[in-house]
Design an enzyme around this catalytic site. Structure first.
Site, PDB file in Angstrom:
ATOM      1  N   ARG A  22       0.986  -1.254  -0.092  1.00 17.46           N
ATOM      2  CA  ARG A  22       0.100   0.119   0.046  1.00 17.46           C
ATOM      3  C   ARG A  22       0.808   1.338  -0.152  1.00 17.46           C
ATOM      4  NH1 ARG A  22      -4.894  -1.250   4.213  1.00 17.46           N
ATOM      5  NH2 ARG A  22      -5.252  -3.028   3.250  1.00 17.46           N
ATOM      6  N   SER A 113      -8.066  -0.894   0.572  1.00 19.18           N
ATOM      7  CA  SER A 113      -8.924  -1.426   1.405  1.00 19.18           C
ATOM      8  C   SER A 113      -9.733  -0.035   2.062  1.00 19.18           C
ATOM      9  CB  SER A 113      -8.140  -2.042   2.604  1.00 19.18           C
ATOM     10  OG  SER A 113      -9.395  -2.500   3.707  1.00 19.18           O
ATOM     11  N   HIS A 114      -9.381   0.389   3.122  1.00 24.55           N
ATOM     12  CA  HIS A 114     -10.365   1.258   3.869  1.00 24.55           C
ATOM     13  C   HIS A 114      -9.574   2.712   3.864  1.00 24.55           C
ATOM     14  CE1 HIS A 114      -7.624  -0.650   6.492  1.00 24.55           C
ATOM     15  NE2 HIS A 114      -7.625   0.413   6.968  1.00 24.55           N
ATOM     16  N   LYS A 126      -2.669  -6.370  -4.101  1.00 25.26           N
ATOM     17  CA  LYS A 126      -2.769  -7.535  -3.065  1.00 25.26           C
ATOM     18  C   LYS A 126      -2.597  -8.771  -3.895  1.00 25.26           C
ATOM     19  CE  LYS A 126      -5.836  -8.731  -0.256  1.00 25.26           C
ATOM     20  NZ  LYS A 126      -6.852  -9.142   0.599  1.00 25.26           N
ATOM     21  N   ASP A 279     -12.941  -2.079  -0.147  1.00 28.28           N
ATOM     22  CA  ASP A 279     -13.047  -3.177  -0.967  1.00 28.28           C
ATOM     23  C   ASP A 279     -13.969  -4.437  -0.476  1.00 28.28           C
ATOM     24  OD1 ASP A 279     -11.557  -3.546   1.299  1.00 28.28           O
ATOM     25  OD2 ASP A 279      -9.932  -4.991   0.403  1.00 28.28           O
ATOM     26  N   ARG A 282     -14.556  -5.262   5.046  1.00 26.17           N
ATOM     27  CA  ARG A 282     -14.976  -4.901   6.354  1.00 26.17           C
ATOM     28  C   ARG A 282     -16.443  -4.859   6.696  1.00 26.17           C
ATOM     29  NH1 ARG A 282     -10.277  -1.084   9.059  1.00 26.17           N
ATOM     30  NH2 ARG A 282      -8.527  -2.637   8.299  1.00 26.17           N
ATOM     31  N   GLU A 363     -11.526 -10.551  13.336  1.00 24.88           N
ATOM     32  CA  GLU A 363     -10.681  -9.348  13.892  1.00 24.88           C
ATOM     33  C   GLU A 363     -11.282  -8.239  14.386  1.00 24.88           C
ATOM     34  OE1 GLU A 363      -6.605  -9.063  12.046  1.00 24.88           O
ATOM     35  OE2 GLU A 363      -7.920  -8.914  10.109  1.00 24.88           O
ATOM     36  N   LYS A 376     -11.806 -11.925   4.610  1.00 31.50           N
ATOM     37  CA  LYS A 376     -13.017 -11.586   5.554  1.00 31.50           C
ATOM     38  C   LYS A 376     -14.010 -10.887   4.760  1.00 31.50           C
ATOM     39  CE  LYS A 376     -10.546  -7.220   6.566  1.00 31.50           C
ATOM     40  NZ  LYS A 376      -9.202  -7.260   7.038  1.00 31.50           N
TER      41      LYS A 376
HETATM   42  C1  G1P Z   1      -5.283  -3.359   9.969  1.00 28.59           C
HETATM   43  C2  G1P Z   1      -5.979  -4.258  10.987  1.00 28.59           C
HETATM   44  C3  G1P Z   1      -5.741  -5.385  10.572  1.00 28.59           C
HETATM   45  C4  G1P Z   1      -6.418  -6.178   9.343  1.00 28.59           C
HETATM   46  C5  G1P Z   1      -5.569  -5.190   8.081  1.00 28.59           C
HETATM   47  C6  G1P Z   1      -6.281  -5.364   6.648  1.00 28.59           C
HETATM   48  O1  G1P Z   1      -4.067  -3.650   9.802  1.00 28.59           O
HETATM   49  O2  G1P Z   1      -5.531  -3.803  12.170  1.00 28.59           O
HETATM   50  O3  G1P Z   1      -6.613  -6.450  11.639  1.00 28.59           O
HETATM   51  O4  G1P Z   1      -6.107  -7.211   8.988  1.00 28.59           O
HETATM   52  O5  G1P Z   1      -5.800  -3.650   8.694  1.00 28.59           O
HETATM   53  O6  G1P Z   1      -7.438  -4.797   6.774  1.00 28.59           O
HETATM   54  P1  G1P Z   1      -2.702  -2.900  10.610  1.00 28.59           P
HETATM   55  O7  G1P Z   1      -2.712  -1.415  10.004  1.00 28.59           O
HETATM   56  O8  G1P Z   1      -3.248  -2.892  12.020  1.00 28.59           O
HETATM   57  O9  G1P Z   1      -1.457  -3.578  10.379  1.00 28.59           O
HETATM   58 ZN    ZN Z   2     -10.681  -3.761   3.299  1.00 29.42          ZN
END
Ligand code: G1P
Ligand code: ZN
Length: 543
Positions: A22, A113-114, A126, A279, A282, A363, A376
């Site tokens: 990322r 992702s987010h 990924k 994506d 979550r 998680e 997930k």
């Molecule tokens: C974060 C979340 C983790 C999740 C990941 C991808 O990772 O804490 O649980 O699997 O995003 O969605 P982190 O930024 O903490 O490494």
């Molecule tokens: Zn995501």
């Protein structure tokens, strides 16, 4: 059409994090940057020749551009077939579903992702393997090694494909099919849940709001919730995928899904609210005036799995990432099944799922899933809740309160300190680690430390060891603090502090969460010297 060999030199920063590579969009836009990483993936898996891949992403800025490049590179590297989501769209869970259903060699998912999108936002790549799940550490380490020594990559000079139209074409020797991104996934959901019961719930006037946050799940929610389950179209918010997510931060939590939260916490709000991230992997679950923590959600789903046709036969086991609250452990204990504790990141669930050791996993970071795929799955969690609401006739709040009554409540919160100076964050963690042996039996903020360690995981299936996965401090009465640095951020370092306190006495279950956790929050600051070292007096994000 011709295959070109392009000379290149390595970028030193292509180490995949918790979930792929990322970076800022601008980093990916540098000449050769994306190409190097894609070629490194192919090199790391012994070449792409004769292999089949699914390619798609969350629709964010640079998604389509990257897909065109990857099609040309996969073809030049001899892939036998590529499946591309129409308009470049594929949610992460749908990509996992397609890899498994069509028995592909793997997939390349374009998503951060987010994280926010747009030209100044983030982008990500990924790689998923043939079980449909994120590449395990052994593979991501190989990808990084390849990226560090890359000298050339292969790319076809074929023209761009029209990604808007479904159908088949050939690039070099590779069959390329533009597919419907939704139908395989929607069919899978229909095979898991009691769609009749959910349909009848909606027909009785049950009111729901689903926020797709202008990200990938809009088309999936339309097909599943509206078309197949009969929910009114008005139950969808922000259901068109936009390149910049309409300026949203597509992370489904109380801070970023503000509009949805306001609706659910208003007078006469809907019965049920849910949101998904960029994506689509979550989920956030809300009842009327009620927020379900993701850790509780996993425990509740596990404890009520018998209401879902697919899980009626019972659960093989449960897994949760280490920082996730131990609410699921209580359910596993009650059911007489194993509960595994893995490092943060979905890739650590893959082996347990493949070996049939677990059925559900989750998680604290709004991620829940099962053995139906190897990612997930946001909409899956939403449908699971809908199935429970339909089968029990209870409200979200009642289901969770009954759960606390039976198992006790795990008060839980995560405090994030974002964009810290990486050197300060690293020193904070190093010093904390060095302090661990001296902490036992000391009393901090009125709480006695029982045990403190640096979490290390031995994969029970392949014996792979993952060290330094977070610092854990256990106190009396099942209270716990966890400290770790994020592996997904793109700006500075993010310190995550996970705070958990178990309360079996149900007369105390109504206490506000941050209040119940106050002594632990104080202890976290005393032990790690967060304020003193970072100059931050408040976390940037509390979930
Ligand atoms: C974060 C979340 C983790 C999740 C990941 C991808 O990772 O804490 O649980 O699997 O995003 O969605 P982190 O930024 O903490 O490494
Ligand atoms: Zn995501």
């Amino acid at each position: 059409m011709a295959i070109k060999e392009i000379k290149t030199t390595p970028f030193k920063d292509q180490k995949p994090g918790t979930s792929g590579l990322r970076k800022k969009v601008k980093v990916f836009q540098q000449p050769h940057y994306l190409e190097n990483f894609i070629q490194a993936i192919f090199n790391a898996i012994g070449g792409a020749s004769g292999k089949t891949f699914v390619i798609g992403g969350d629709g964010r800025f640079y998604n389509s551009r990257a897909i065109q490049t990857i099609i040309k590179m996969a073809s030049a590297n001899g892939a036998s077939a590529l499946y591309i989501g129409q308009n470049g769209i594929l949610s992460t869970p749908a990509a996992s579903c397609i890899i498994r259903k069509h028995k592909l060699s793997g997939g390349i998912i374009l998503s951060a992702s987010h994280n926010p999108g747009g030209p100044d936002g983030d982008f990500g790549v990924k790689f998923n393997i043939e079980n449909g799940g994120p590449a395990p550490e052994q593979v991501t380490e190989r990808i990084f090694e390849e990226a560090c020594k890359i000298e050339r990559y292969l790319i076809s000079d074929a023209p761009d494909l029209d990604l808007t139209v479904q159908g088949e074409t050939v690039v070099e020797q590779t069959k390329v099919e533009i597919i419907d991104p939704v139908s395989d996934y929607a069919d899978l959901m229909e095979s898991i849940f009691d769609f009749n019961a959910i349909r009848s719930l909606f027909s009785k006037g049950f009111r729901m709001k689903y926020d797709a946050m202008n990200a990938v799940t809009g088309p999936y929610a339309k097909e599943i919730l509206v078309k197949r389950l009969g929910a009114p179209e008005s139950c969808l918010m922000h259901a068109e995928p936009l390149e910049d997510f309409g300026g949203f931060h597509p992370d489904p939590n109380l801070k970023y899904a503000k509009e949805l939260v306001q609706e659910l916490f208003s007078d006469n709000g809907p019965d049920f609210g849910a949101a998904s991230d960029g994506d689509g992997d979550r989920n956030m679950i809300l009842g009327r005036n009620f927020f379900v923590t993701p850790s509780d959600s996993l425990a509740v789903l596990a404890s009520n799995a018998q209401f879902v046709p697919e899980y009626k036969k019972g659960l093989a086991g449960i897994a949760r990432s280490m920082p996730t609250s131990r609410a699921a452990d209580k359910v596993a204990e009650h059911l007489g099944i194993s509960c595994y504790e893995t490092p943060t990141g979905w890739k650590f669930f893959g082996n347990l799922l493949d070996a049939g050791r677990i059925t559900l996993c989750g998680e604290e970071s709004f991620g829940t899933g099962s053995d139906h795929i190897r990612e997930k799955d946001g909409l899956w969690a939403v449908l699971f809740w809908l199935n429970l609401l339909a089968a029990t006739g209870k409200s979200v709040e009642k289901i969770v309160r009954d759960h606390w009554h039976k198992y006790g409540r795990h008060f839980y919160s995560r405090h994030d300190y974002e964009a810290l100076d990486p050197d300060i964050a690293k020193k904070l963690m190093d010093d904390l680690r060095a302090k661990l042996p001296t902490l036992k039996n000391t009393t901090v903020s009125g709480l006695q430390v029982r045990h403190a360690d640096d979490f290390s995981y031995v994969d029970p299936i392949d014996g792979h060891v993952s060290k330094h996965q977070g610092i854990r401090i256990f106190f009396e009465n099942e209270a716990r603090l966890v400290f770790r640095l994020s592996g997904t951020g793109t700006v500075g370092a993010t310190l995550r502090v996970y705070i958990e306190h178990y309360e079996p006495d149900h007369s105390k279950h109504d206490m506000p969460v941050q209040k119940a956790l106050e002594p632990l929050i104080k202890a976290a600051d005393i032990i790690a010297e967060i304020k003193k070292r970072t100059g931050r007096y408040q976390p940037d994000l509390i979930t």
